[in-house]
Design a protein around this motif. Structure first.
Motif, PDB file in Angstrom:
ATOM      1  N   GLY A 341       0.799  -1.222   0.000  1.00 12.17           N
ATOM      2  CA  GLY A 341       0.000   0.000   0.000  1.00 12.17           C
ATOM      3  C   GLY A 341       0.825   1.262   0.000  1.00 12.17           C
ATOM      4  N   THR A 342       1.993   1.246   0.634  1.00 11.07           N
ATOM      5  CA  THR A 342       2.845   2.437   0.666  1.00 11.07           C
ATOM      6  C   THR A 342       3.665   2.599  -0.610  1.00 11.07           C
ATOM      7  N   HIS A 343       3.610   1.643  -1.502  1.00  6.59           N
ATOM      8  CA  HIS A 343       4.313   1.725  -2.789  1.00  6.59           C
ATOM      9  C   HIS A 343       3.354   1.365  -3.934  1.00  6.59           C
ATOM     10  N   ALA A 344       2.139   1.889  -3.849  1.00  4.97           N
ATOM     11  CA  ALA A 344       1.089   1.481  -4.781  1.00  4.97           C
ATOM     12  C   ALA A 344       1.416   1.817  -6.232  1.00  4.97           C
ATOM     13  N   ALA A 345       1.768   3.067  -6.503  1.00  8.70           N
ATOM     14  CA  ALA A 345       2.024   3.483  -7.887  1.00  8.70           C
ATOM     15  C   ALA A 345       3.205   2.714  -8.482  1.00  8.70           C
ATOM     16  N   PHE A 346       4.242   2.535  -7.687  1.00  4.84           N
ATOM     17  CA  PHE A 346       5.407   1.785  -8.172  1.00  4.84           C
ATOM     18  C   PHE A 346       5.024   0.346  -8.493  1.00  4.84           C
ATOM     19  N   THR A 347       4.226  -0.261  -7.615  1.00  5.80           N
ATOM     20  CA  THR A 347       3.817  -1.650  -7.829  1.00  5.80           C
ATOM     21  C   THR A 347       3.018  -1.790  -9.120  1.00  5.80           C
ATOM     22  N   VAL A 348       2.070  -0.887  -9.332  1.00  8.86           N
ATOM     23  CA  VAL A 348       1.248  -0.942 -10.552  1.00  8.86           C
ATOM     24  C   VAL A 348       2.107  -0.735 -11.786  1.00  8.86           C
ATOM     25  N   SER A 349       3.085   0.155 -11.697  1.00  9.80           N
ATOM     26  CA  SER A 349       3.920   0.479 -12.867  1.00  9.80           C
ATOM     27  C   SER A 349       4.772  -0.700 -13.317  1.00  9.80           C
ATOM     28  N   GLN A 350       4.914  -1.720 -12.475  1.00  8.49           N
ATOM     29  CA  GLN A 350       5.670  -2.906 -12.872  1.00  8.49           C
ATOM     30  C   GLN A 350       4.884  -3.785 -13.844  1.00  8.49           C
ATOM     31  N   PHE A 351       3.580  -3.518 -13.964  1.00  6.52           N
ATOM     32  CA  PHE A 351       2.735  -4.330 -14.835  1.00  6.52           C
ATOM     33  C   PHE A 351       2.392  -3.631 -16.150  1.00  6.52           C
ATOM     34  N   ILE A 352       2.378  -2.317 -16.130  1.00  2.00           N
ATOM     35  CA  ILE A 352       2.009  -1.576 -17.333  1.00  2.00           C
ATOM     36  C   ILE A 352       2.577  -0.168 -17.230  1.00  2.00           C
ATOM     37  N   SER A 353       2.901   0.415 -18.376  1.00  2.00           N
ATOM     38  CA  SER A 353       3.520   1.744 -18.375  1.00  2.00           C
ATOM     39  C   SER A 353       2.537   2.860 -18.702  1.00  2.00           C
ATOM     40  N   ASP A 354       1.305   2.517 -19.053  1.00  2.00           N
ATOM     41  CA  ASP A 354       0.298   3.514 -19.422  1.00  2.00           C
ATOM     42  C   ASP A 354      -0.011   4.407 -18.214  1.00  2.00           C
ATOM     43  N   PRO A 355       0.307   5.711 -18.277  1.00  2.00           N
ATOM     44  CA  PRO A 355       0.094   6.609 -17.125  1.00  2.00           C
ATOM     45  C   PRO A 355      -1.364   6.669 -16.674  1.00  2.00           C
ATOM     46  N   LYS A 356      -2.293   6.597 -17.625  1.00  2.00           N
ATOM     47  CA  LYS A 356      -3.710   6.672 -17.279  1.00  2.00           C
ATOM     48  C   LYS A 356      -4.126   5.460 -16.444  1.00  2.00           C
ATOM     49  N   VAL A 357      -3.632   4.290 -16.830  1.00  2.00           N
ATOM     50  CA  VAL A 357      -3.937   3.069 -16.080  1.00  2.00           C
ATOM     51  C   VAL A 357      -3.356   3.163 -14.669  1.00  2.00           C
ATOM     52  N   ILE A 358      -2.135   3.673 -14.546  1.00  2.00           N
ATOM     53  CA  ILE A 358      -1.484   3.799 -13.244  1.00  2.00           C
ATOM     54  C   ILE A 358      -2.252   4.767 -12.344  1.00  2.00           C
ATOM     55  N   ARG A 359      -2.735   5.892 -12.921  1.00  2.00           N
ATOM     56  CA  ARG A 359      -3.487   6.871 -12.132  1.00  2.00           C
ATOM     57  C   ARG A 359      -4.786   6.284 -11.590  1.00  2.00           C
ATOM     58  N   ILE A 360      -5.419   5.413 -12.345  1.00  2.00           N
ATOM     59  CA  ILE A 360      -6.678   4.800 -11.902  1.00  2.00           C
ATOM     60  C   ILE A 360      -6.421   3.682 -10.902  1.00  2.00           C
ATOM     61  N   ALA A 361      -5.393   2.885 -11.144  1.00  2.00           N
ATOM     62  CA  ALA A 361      -5.145   1.697 -10.331  1.00  2.00           C
ATOM     63  C   ALA A 361      -4.587   2.028  -8.943  1.00  2.00           C
ATOM     64  N   SER A 362      -3.733   3.049  -8.841  1.00  2.00           N
ATOM     65  CA  SER A 362      -3.029   3.327  -7.577  1.00  2.00           C
ATOM     66  C   SER A 362      -3.968   3.599  -6.404  1.00  2.00           C
ATOM     67  N   PRO A 363      -4.962   4.507  -6.527  1.00  2.00           N
ATOM     68  CA  PRO A 363      -5.870   4.719  -5.377  1.00  2.00           C
ATOM     69  C   PRO A 363      -6.644   3.454  -5.014  1.00  2.00           C
ATOM     70  N   ALA A 364      -7.096   2.702  -6.024  1.00  2.00           N
ATOM     71  CA  ALA A 364      -7.851   1.475  -5.759  1.00  2.00           C
ATOM     72  C   ALA A 364      -7.010   0.491  -4.951  1.00  2.00           C
ATOM     73  N   LEU A 365      -5.726   0.395  -5.268  1.00  2.00           N
ATOM     74  CA  LEU A 365      -4.832  -0.515  -4.553  1.00  2.00           C
ATOM     75  C   LEU A 365      -4.624  -0.056  -3.110  1.00  2.00           C
ATOM     76  N   ILE A 366      -4.506   1.250  -2.913  1.00  2.00           N
ATOM     77  CA  ILE A 366      -4.324   1.790  -1.562  1.00  2.00           C
ATOM     78  C   ILE A 366      -5.563   1.514  -0.706  1.00  2.00           C
ATOM     79  N   TYR A 367      -6.744   1.770  -1.269  1.00  2.00           N
ATOM     80  CA  TYR A 367      -7.980   1.511  -0.528  1.00  2.00           C
ATOM     81  C   TYR A 367      -8.048   0.046  -0.089  1.00  2.00           C
ATOM     82  N   GLN A 368      -7.698  -0.855  -0.995  1.00  2.00           N
ATOM     83  CA  GLN A 368      -7.786  -2.278  -0.695  1.00  2.00           C
ATOM     84  C   GLN A 368      -6.804  -2.685   0.403  1.00  2.00           C
ATOM     85  N   CYS A 369      -5.610  -2.138   0.341  1.00  2.00           N
ATOM     86  CA  CYS A 369      -4.607  -2.485   1.350  1.00  2.00           C
ATOM     87  C   CYS A 369      -5.011  -2.004   2.742  1.00  2.00           C
TER      88      CYS A 369
END
Length: 461
Positions: A341-369
């Motif tokens: 959760g404290t490295h959400a954006a970095f974790t997501v960026s390991q799967f895809i480089s699309d900035p829009k996808v990273i912006r959407i995925a990061s908050p969702a990952l933090i909420y879940q953690c």
């Protein structure tokens, strides 16, 4: 006494005499390794397919829902049979265990063949039903056909892996499943890029690796490395036997089946914000499953111990196993969710480089953690009920997370909150599930304390 009988007695003693913490950790570690490797395989699939583009990456999320259906069938028959087998072995009734395992393998293959035939005939409508948009459908169709063609091997592998766990031989199941997953990880880049097969290469890699895993697991049952044995003469496709397997396995069917339904609703909700949102939530699902895999793995270390103990009426041991597993899973969930959760954006960026996808995925990952520590209480209680064959309560608890709580939220929140509603639906569902499961947790402890007190009175009488 022959060697086989001696091994069976050693296995019985292991399950009922080994100190509980050591036994659960010993059984949980191979399961966690197996699930983590499977999760890494899913993540690797997402990574390699993601190199083909956002729509191709989203297709893995669509077909992941189909994989969840197959897993649901394999787990229903595997958990149902495994729970019955472990309780029978706890009572030293090996014949009943052999009848169950022989009937269960035939049942799971029959169900899956029906899914395969219908799925291949109606592959396009199926992919659309699972949330494929016109741009995702061409990729999902190709990948889905490969999965459907190998479906009987996939579900039979899940079945055998779960039976091995309930026998207390988790290491054998882990070896078979892990070999298949590692072959798949190696096969993806080779077939997709070296052989230039694209997304068909990813599907073919999955199919071939599952066939190999199936053959390896089957060999354990045919070469005397297991307590139970497959035998055509012991197959009993009669209503009482089949009904017991299905009833006890129903929580697993609901759990896995609701994963598919929830993924469908999540994809449909996210579709309003385009392929990037579908891809983002698919990636979040993969990452959060890495944490869930560890929690579930610990719980699956509890299941054979609780089933054996329940069959042998060792109530104090059963309570000790439950409390230890709950405490361990809470601690692990807290640590892993904090790290990710404290490295959400970095974790997501390991799967895809699309900035829009990273912006959407990061908050969702933090909420879940933030809410992962709420999952172990209802999950461990659910697993204990299923291991004991208390199917009704186990099924209800299973329906909570991805069903009774999640589905209403994913239908309402996106319409009222927009994209944040999509991102927050699962964490809120986990919170509600925890609150609703608390009375069951208290009931379990009271029930066990009552049995322990009765046992103590009988001993002192």
């Amino acid at each position: 006494m022959d060697q086989n009988q001696n091994n069976q007695q050693k296995q019985y003693a292991k399950m009922l005499k080994t100190p509980v913490p050591r036994l659960i950790v010993t059984l949980a570690v191979p399961t966690i390794i197996s699930m983590m490797i499977s999760s890494v395989y899913n993540a690797a699939d997402t990574y390699f397919v993601g190199r083909l583009g956002t729509s191709a990456s989203a297709a893995t999320g669509i077909v992941f829902a189909l994989m969840a259906v197959l897993q649901a069938v394999g787990f229903m028959c595997g958990h149902g049979s495994g729970s019955i087998i472990a309780r029978a072995l706890g009572k030293k009734d090996r014949e009943a265990a052999n009848v169950t395992v022989s009937t269960g393998i035939v049942l799971v293959v029959m169900i899956t063949l029906a899914i395969t035939v219908l799925g291949l005939i109606f592959v396009d409508p199926l992919m659309r039903l699972l949330g494929a948009t016109p741009t995702i459908l061409p990729y999902a169709r190709i990948y889905g056909r490969c999965i459907l063609a190998s479906a009987p091997f996939i579900t039979a592998s899940f079945f055998m892996n779960n039976v091995l766990r309930y026998e207390g031989r988790a290491a054998l199941g882990t070896f078979g499943i892990s070999v298949g997953a590692l072959l798949n990880i190696a096969g993806d880049p080779f077939l997709m890029f070296h052989c230039r097969l694209g997304i068909f290469g990813a599907g073919l890699s999955t199919a071939l690796s599952q066939v190999i895993a199936f053959a390896l697991l089957l060999s354990f049952f045919l070469t005397g490395k297991t307590t139970t044995r497959f035998s055509a003469s012991r197959v009993r496709l009669k209503r009482p036997v089949v009904l017991e397997i299905v009833t006890v396995g129903m929580p697993s069917l609901c759990r896995q089946g609701l994963n598919t339904v929830s993924t469908l609703f999540l994809n449909l909700a996210a579709a309003g914000w385009g392929d990037a949102a579908i891809s983002a939530m698919s990636i979040v699902s993969r990452i959060t499953f890495l944490i869930l895999a560890v929690i579930i793995g610990i719980g699956q270390g509890l299941q054979p111990v609780s089933a054996f103990s329940y069959g042998a009426k060792c109530w104090k041991r059963l309570k000790q196993a439950y409390v230890f597993t709950l405490s361990l899973s809470l601690a692990v969930a807290a640590v892993l969710s904090l790290l990710i959760g404290t490295h959400a954006a970095f974790t997501v960026s390991q799967f895809i480089s699309d900035p829009k996808v990273i912006r959407i995925a990061s908050p969702a990952l933090i909420y879940q953690c933030c809410v992962f520590v709420l999952i172990p209480p209802f999950m461990m209680t659910n697993m204990l009920y299923q291991s004991a064959g208390i199917a009704g309560k186990a099924t209800f608890l299973t329906l909570l997370r991805n069903g009774l709580c999640f589905i209403p939220l994913i239908l309402i929140l996106p319409r009222t909150l927009g994209l944040p509603g999509v991102q927050a639906a699962q964490p809120l569902a986990d919170t509600l599930s925890f609150l609703l499961a608390l009375p069951f947790l208290v009931s379990v402890l009271r029930h066990l304390n009552r049995h322990i007190a009765e046992s103590e009175r009988e001993k002192s009488a």
